[in-house]
Design a protein around this motif. Structure first.
Motif, PDB file in Angstrom:
ATOM      1  N   ASP A   1      17.100-132.023 -14.134  1.00  0.00           N
ATOM      2  CA  ASP A   1      17.094-131.137 -15.293  1.00  0.00           C
ATOM      3  C   ASP A   1      15.691-130.564 -15.469  1.00  0.00           C
TER       4      ASP A   1
ATOM      5  N   PRO B   1      25.702-138.385 -19.915  1.00  0.00           N
ATOM      6  CA  PRO B   1      24.594-137.645 -19.294  1.00  0.00           C
ATOM      7  C   PRO B   1      23.487-138.616 -18.891  1.00  0.00           C
TER       8      PRO B   1
ATOM      9  N   ARG C   1      32.784-127.949 -19.582  1.00  0.00           N
ATOM     10  CA  ARG C   1      33.502-129.174 -19.211  1.00  0.00           C
ATOM     11  C   ARG C   1      34.820-128.776 -18.555  1.00  0.00           C
TER      12      ARG C   1
ATOM     13  N   SER D   1      25.742-128.547 -17.236  1.00  0.00           N
ATOM     14  CA  SER D   1      24.868-128.265 -18.371  1.00  0.00           C
ATOM     15  C   SER D   1      23.729-127.377 -17.897  1.00  0.00           C
TER      16      SER D   1
ATOM     17  N   GLN E   1      27.220-125.862 -22.010  1.00  0.00           N
ATOM     18  CA  GLN E   1      27.876-127.011 -21.413  1.00  0.00           C
ATOM     19  C   GLN E   1      29.311-126.614 -21.148  1.00  0.00           C
TER      20      GLN E   1
END
Length: 148
Positions: free
Chosen positions: A110, A142, A58, A49, A56
């Motif tokens: 983050d 998350p 995946r 992310s 994002q």
């Protein structure tokens, strides 16, 4: 001849390893080499992310699914995985372009929420990037931001 043999005897013992129980074993023997710590295990399936832009990516199964600005569920087929000691890079393609998703050992905080992730990562989309971010194993929620 006897003199030469006696002079050589002290040298003959220089290469021997101390026997167990030998007092020299505890004091004169070099310390055993410490094995290197194993490289952290990076998950094969993961989520990266990023912030600004809010991507994002995946990585699951044989594809990379991208969500973000003006993109919802763009699917890329994985072409190649590069594995190294300090990173895993997944290269994928769809009809419109490419994506590379990199996973590195963490931790990673983050930059906006302060949440702690177990890994760091970045995303390069259609040659633009890399956009740095944080990562977690796929299938895990998350991390939550710290309580204020």
């Amino acid at each position: 001849m006897t003199t030469l043999l006696i002079a050589a005897l002290p040298l003959a013992g220089c290469d021997r390893a101390p026997a167990a129980g030998d007092p020299a074993a505890a004091t004169d023997a070099p310390a055993p080499a410490t094995p290197a710590a194993p490289a952290p295990t990076l998950p094969a399936e993961f989520v990266v992310s990023t912030n600004e832009p809010f991507w994002q990516a995946r990585v699951e199964g044989g594809e990379v699914v991208l969500d973000g600005p003006e993109v919802d569920g763009r699917r890329f087929s994985i072409e190649r995985r590069d594995e190294g000691e300090d990173a895993r890079v997944v290269h994928a393609r769809d009809a419109a372009g490419t994506i590379s998703v990199t996973l590195r050992p963490g931790p990673c905080q983050d930059s906006m929420s302060g949440a702690e992730f177990p890994h760091a990562g970045d995303v390069t989309i259609d040659g633009v990037g890399p956009a740095p971010g944080c990562a977690r194993p796929a299938g895990t929620p998350p991390p939550r931001p710290p309580e204020e």
